[in-house]
Design a protein around this motif. Structure first.
Motif, PDB file in Angstrom:
ATOM      1  N   SER A 645      36.626  18.087  99.164  1.00 46.57           N
ATOM      2  CA  SER A 645      36.003  18.818 100.254  1.00 46.57           C
ATOM      3  C   SER A 645      36.393  20.276 100.134  1.00 46.57           C
ATOM      4  O   SER A 645      37.338  20.624  99.424  1.00 46.57           O
ATOM      5  N   ASP A 646      35.659  21.155 100.809  1.00 49.02           N
ATOM      6  CA  ASP A 646      35.970  22.589 100.793  1.00 49.02           C
ATOM      7  C   ASP A 646      36.736  22.947 102.064  1.00 49.02           C
ATOM      8  O   ASP A 646      36.393  22.497 103.161  1.00 49.02           O
ATOM      9  N   VAL A 647      37.768  23.776 101.890  1.00 45.36           N
ATOM     10  CA  VAL A 647      38.631  24.188 102.998  1.00 45.36           C
ATOM     11  C   VAL A 647      38.725  25.706 103.004  1.00 45.36           C
ATOM     12  O   VAL A 647      38.898  26.336 101.949  1.00 45.36           O
ATOM     13  N   ARG A 648      38.632  26.297 104.179  1.00 48.79           N
ATOM     14  CA  ARG A 648      38.859  27.739 104.340  1.00 48.79           C
ATOM     15  C   ARG A 648      40.142  27.942 105.129  1.00 48.79           C
ATOM     16  O   ARG A 648      40.344  27.305 106.162  1.00 48.79           O
ATOM     17  N   VAL A 649      41.006  28.838 104.638  1.00 41.89           N
ATOM     18  CA  VAL A 649      42.278  29.136 105.298  1.00 41.89           C
ATOM     19  C   VAL A 649      42.234  30.584 105.782  1.00 41.89           C
ATOM     20  O   VAL A 649      42.091  31.515 104.981  1.00 41.89           O
ATOM     21  N   GLN A 659      40.687  24.936 107.885  1.00 42.19           N
ATOM     22  CA  GLN A 659      39.608  24.165 108.482  1.00 42.19           C
ATOM     23  C   GLN A 659      38.561  23.873 107.412  1.00 42.19           C
ATOM     24  O   GLN A 659      38.454  24.596 106.422  1.00 42.19           O
ATOM     25  N   MET A 660      37.816  22.805 107.615  1.00 38.81           N
ATOM     26  CA  MET A 660      36.782  22.461 106.650  1.00 38.81           C
ATOM     27  C   MET A 660      35.720  23.554 106.620  1.00 38.81           C
ATOM     28  O   MET A 660      35.364  24.144 107.645  1.00 38.81           O
ATOM     29  N   GLU A 661      35.192  23.807 105.422  1.00 38.85           N
ATOM     30  CA  GLU A 661      34.221  24.888 105.238  1.00 38.85           C
ATOM     31  C   GLU A 661      32.855  24.285 104.931  1.00 38.85           C
ATOM     32  O   GLU A 661      32.743  23.358 104.110  1.00 38.85           O
ATOM     33  N   ASN A 671      32.759  14.768  99.363  1.00 36.75           N
ATOM     34  CA  ASN A 671      32.263  14.075  98.187  1.00 36.75           C
ATOM     35  C   ASN A 671      33.254  12.995  97.796  1.00 36.75           C
ATOM     36  O   ASN A 671      34.411  13.281  97.493  1.00 36.75           O
ATOM     37  N   ILE A 672      32.803  11.740  97.784  1.00 42.44           N
ATOM     38  CA  ILE A 672      33.655  10.615  97.434  1.00 42.44           C
ATOM     39  C   ILE A 672      32.968   9.833  96.330  1.00 42.44           C
ATOM     40  O   ILE A 672      31.763   9.582  96.389  1.00 42.44           O
ATOM     41  N   GLY A 673      33.774   9.463  95.333  1.00 44.10           N
ATOM     42  CA  GLY A 673      33.242   8.678  94.242  1.00 44.10           C
ATOM     43  C   GLY A 673      33.077   9.524  93.000  1.00 44.10           C
ATOM     44  O   GLY A 673      33.438  10.702  92.955  1.00 44.10           O
ATOM     45  N   GLY A 674      32.503   8.941  91.993  1.00 43.10           N
ATOM     46  CA  GLY A 674      32.397   9.642  90.728  1.00 43.10           C
ATOM     47  C   GLY A 674      33.729   9.696  90.030  1.00 43.10           C
ATOM     48  O   GLY A 674      34.705   9.063  90.442  1.00 43.10           O
ATOM     49  N   ASP A 675      33.799  10.454  88.953  1.00 43.10           N
ATOM     50  CA  ASP A 675      35.084  10.564  88.255  1.00 43.10           C
ATOM     51  C   ASP A 675      35.865  11.723  88.817  1.00 43.10           C
ATOM     52  O   ASP A 675      35.416  12.472  89.673  1.00 43.10           O
ATOM     53  N   ASP A 676      37.086  11.856  88.311  1.00 42.50           N
ATOM     54  CA  ASP A 676      37.973  12.910  88.834  1.00 42.50           C
ATOM     55  C   ASP A 676      37.866  14.191  88.042  1.00 42.50           C
ATOM     56  O   ASP A 676      38.750  15.037  88.083  1.00 42.50           O
ATOM     57  N   GLY A 677      36.850  14.394  87.322  1.00 40.96           N
ATOM     58  CA  GLY A 677      36.674  15.611  86.544  1.00 40.96           C
ATOM     59  C   GLY A 677      36.961  15.393  85.077  1.00 40.96           C
ATOM     60  O   GLY A 677      36.483  16.131  84.232  1.00 40.96           O
ATOM     61  N   GLY A 717      42.165  13.484 106.710  1.00 42.86           N
ATOM     62  CA  GLY A 717      41.123  13.082 107.650  1.00 42.86           C
ATOM     63  C   GLY A 717      39.917  12.466 106.984  1.00 42.86           C
ATOM     64  O   GLY A 717      38.869  12.291 107.631  1.00 42.86           O
ATOM     65  N   LEU A 718      40.051  12.121 105.699  1.00 39.22           N
ATOM     66  CA  LEU A 718      38.917  11.542 104.988  1.00 39.22           C
ATOM     67  C   LEU A 718      38.788  10.047 105.238  1.00 39.22           C
ATOM     68  O   LEU A 718      37.706   9.482 105.111  1.00 39.22           O
TER      69      LEU A 718
END
Length: 720
Positions: A645-649, A659-661, A671-677, A717-718
């Protein structure tokens, strides 16, 4: 006529003594005596005495009272040396018939005394008697007005005196209240003196006796003086002076012995609060004073001290004992000092100039120098410093090796430190008075080579360390600085330019490995990481204070850490307060790169890789207010899959607000699933942070962290 006048005065005095029964005053100002008194003082001292009002009483005993008394100083038109609202004294009648004014038991109440020495050497205690002139026999002029009168004083009693002094030649000032000053038998063969003073909790008592002073000083004056010093009624120190002064009105040849001791040196600040004395114990001085004229010379000197805090001269320095010895004027002063520099025990042995040279240096520091040959000792090893020291120019050469130098308190430990260099100072006296960094760099010229096979600091080890340091034209440069450590050949450059009104610092690293804790402390950043940080880049900073430096810093910086760790508070700062990490999380690699300028660090790269957390981002950090605007993309690995997920500080380092961006479409997404890169992100991250340079490689990634990953996801929080 003169004989008749004398007989008439005597007869009048007899009538008053026999027939008077009360105090008889000259109801009008006794101008006849004021004129003679001021003339007598000016003839003896060359200074002007002013008296606003002078009265003479005959009964019950002859005495005088003067009000508004002023005695001029050495500078014409300058402040008076003495001012007093009231002076009283007994008046001897019979000496008046011999043209002498003799005052007994002079009492001066609350006088103000100002003692000054001007920049040209003239001083208030130097008097120039007026040459005697032939009697004026001008027809028709009263003979009493031109007759020479002498002044005599047998005793003086001063109460509540306010004494100030100002030495423009040595740039020293002071103030001291005197409770009582007594001088008796001034015209006898053994005048005696007593001075009592108190200031705050301190008191001192000075008693002294000498030979004939008035009307003419004896050819040889014995001197015997004792002083005791107490604080809160407890003994704190003492001093004595004994000997003789021959031909006091001529060449003044001295043969004096001086001795003093004080238990706590800082107790003297009770009387001299601006002396800024170091914390020193058990100080004693014994000296033999000889010579003649206005420049007495020290002919023997012995100084002993206990512990003394010397950190004002050298940061971290402390003396456990010190001795200074010279028996004859031609002997060089032997120096022995044992103490510590930080946690390192060091000794100092050697000699400086002879007592004659030291005396000349003290009296005329700008025009005098003396040799110095000193050894800084570390057990059997030593560093020799030799050359000349003077208030004007000083020149020193240093050569040698110290086997072990451990300064303690988080400072580096150096093995086999080798120093070879030359240092010159154009105005040493000015550097002693003002020895801040900028003044030292401006006033010194130096070239020094430093080498050490090993340096250890905060868990890191460097080998084959070397630096070439120069100081010239107000600029200090250490270039190159070289070392090996952490598997990396390191080099750097440091320059401090103090030649202008605003100092400037330039630093470059290609690379340099430093303890990450030190970097965070030095930059004021929060304690996020632990480990060894590889730093590359170049920056320039202007200003003498931290605020100005943060506003003016420019350049580019890259920093990286491999196989370090990050604590739970640091992650919560970046990702939110619900991250459940306790203790520390291992970090395989961390890297960042930024451009700094205009008070802002523009972070174009920020990345972190651990066994189950990958974080990348960019943003800005305010260097003055520590304002954050970071855009982060944390990714948590779960076997072959991941959640991101994207987070802005925002906020500040002290109070971050994560907080989530939203995405580009304005939606918040996970985004959940797929490979880890896939693959390893550390090589690319480290290469960018190191500006393409080399550095330590991270350890291989580990697997089997699914349990911790789920906890991390729940903390973000996911999942619930």
């Amino acid at each position: 006529m003169r004989l008749k006048w004398k007989l008439g005065l005597l007869a009048g005095a007899a009538v008053l003594l026999v027939g008077g029964g009360s105090v008889v005053s000259s109801m009008q100002d006794a101008n006849w005596m004021r004129v003679r008194l001021t003339e007598a003082v000016e003839a003896r001292t060359g200074r002007h005495l002013a008296i606003d009002h002078l009265h003479v009483w005959i009964l019950p005993f002859p005495w005088v009272e003067a009000r508004g008394v002023r005695f001029s100083g050495v500078e014409e038109g300058g402040p008076d040396m003495l001012t007093a609202g009231e002076i009283r004294a007994r008046l001897a009648l019979m000496p008046l018939f011999h043209h002498r004014i003799v005052l007994n038991d002079v009492s001066i109440i609350e006088p103000h005394i100002s003692v000054r020495r001007l920049a040209d050497g003239r001083a208030d205690w130097h008097f120039t008697p007026r040459p005697e002139t032939a009697q004026d026999t001008t027809p028709g002029k009263p003979s009493s007005g031109s007759m020479h009168w002498n002044l005599g004083v047998t005793g003086v009693h001063i109460t509540k005196a306010d004494v100030q002094w100002q030495d423009m030649l040595r740039h020293r000032t002071g103030w001291l209240p005197l409770d009582v000053v007594r001088a008796s038998n001034l015209e006898g063969s053994k005048p005696e003196f007593e001075v009592k003073a108190s200031k705050g909790k301190g008191q001192f008592l000075l008693t002294a006796q000498t030979g004939q002073l008035l009307p003419d000083a004896a050819q040889t004056l014995p001197v015997q003086a004792r002083m005791t010093f107490t604080v809160d009624g407890h003994p704190a120190g003492l001093a004595h002076l004994d000997g003789t002064i021959a031909d006091p009105d001529g060449k003044r040849a001295y043969t004096l012995n001086f001795g003093s001791s004080v238990g706590q040196l800082q107790t003297l600040e009770t009387f001299f609060p601006h002396a800024a004395l170091p914390d020193g114990q058990n100080i004693s001085i014994d000296a033999i004073i000889g010579g003649q004229g206005d420049q007495p010379q020290v002919q023997g000197l012995h100084v002993r001290t206990g512990p003394v805090d010397a950190s004002r001269l050298v940061p971290g320095a402390a003396i456990s004992r010190m001795t200074l010895d010279a028996t004859r004027p031609e002997d060089r002063l032997a120096v022995l000092v044992d103490g510590k520099l930080g946690a390192q025990a060091l000794g100092l042995r050697g000699t400086v100039g002879t007592l004659a040279q030291i005396t000349a240096l003290a009296l005329n520091p700008e025009l005098t120098d003396m040799p110095a040959d000193l050894m800084i000792m570390d057990g059997a090893s030593s560093l020799r410093v030799a050359g000349t020291l003077g208030g004007g120019r000083s020149t020193l050469d240093g050569h040698g090796v110290l086997d072990h130098l451990a300064l303690g308190d988080g400072r580096p430990t150096v093995e086999n430190l080798k120093v070879d260099g030359h240092v010159e100072a154009g105005n040493t006296l000015a550097l002693v008075h003002e020895h801040d960094v900028q003044q030292v760099i401006r006033g010194v010229t130096a070239a020094v080579d430093v080498q050490a096979p090993q340096v250890v600091w905060r868990g890191l080890t460097w080998t084959q360390v070397s630096a070439h340091v120069t100081v010239q034209n107000g600029k200090l440069t250490a270039d190159p600085i070289k070392a090996e450590g952490s598997g990396v050949q390191q080099s750097g450059r440091f320059a401090y330019d103090a030649s202008g009104a605003v100092p400037q610092v330039d630093m470059a690293a290609h690379p340099v490995v430093l303890p990450v804790e030190f970097v965070q402390e030095w930059t004021g950043a929060p304690a996020l990481l632990q480990g060894a940080m590889t730093v590359v880049g170049a920056v320039s900073v202007q200003g003498a204070d931290a605020s100005t430096q943060r506003r003016t810093i420019t350049g580019h910086i890259g920093a990286s850490v491999v196989d370090g760790s990050i604590g739970g508070p640091a992650l919560r700062t970046l990702l939110g307060p619900n991250v459940p990490l306790k203790g520390k999380m291992p970090v395989r690699c961390f890297g960042t790169h930024m451009q700094v300028g205009d008070g802002v660090a523009r972070v174009d790269l920020l990345g972190l890789e651990s066994d189950f957390l990958s974080l990348h981002g960019h943003g800005t950090v305010g260097l003055e207010n520590q304002a954050l605007d970071l855009h982060l993309s944390p990714r948590v690995a779960l076997g072959g899959a991941s959640a991101a997920s994207d987070v802005r500080v925002t906020g500040t380092f002290a109070a971050p607000v994560p907080q989530m961006e939203p995405t580009y479409g304005g939606r918040y997404g996970i985004n959940i699933g797929g490979d880890d890169g896939g693959g390893d992100n550390c090589p690319a991250l480290l290469s960018s942070a190191r500006e393409g340079g080399t550095g330590p490689a991270p350890s291989a990634p580990k697997a089997g962290k699914e349990g911790k990953v789920m906890n991390m996801l729940r903390g973000l929080g996911l999942f619930k």
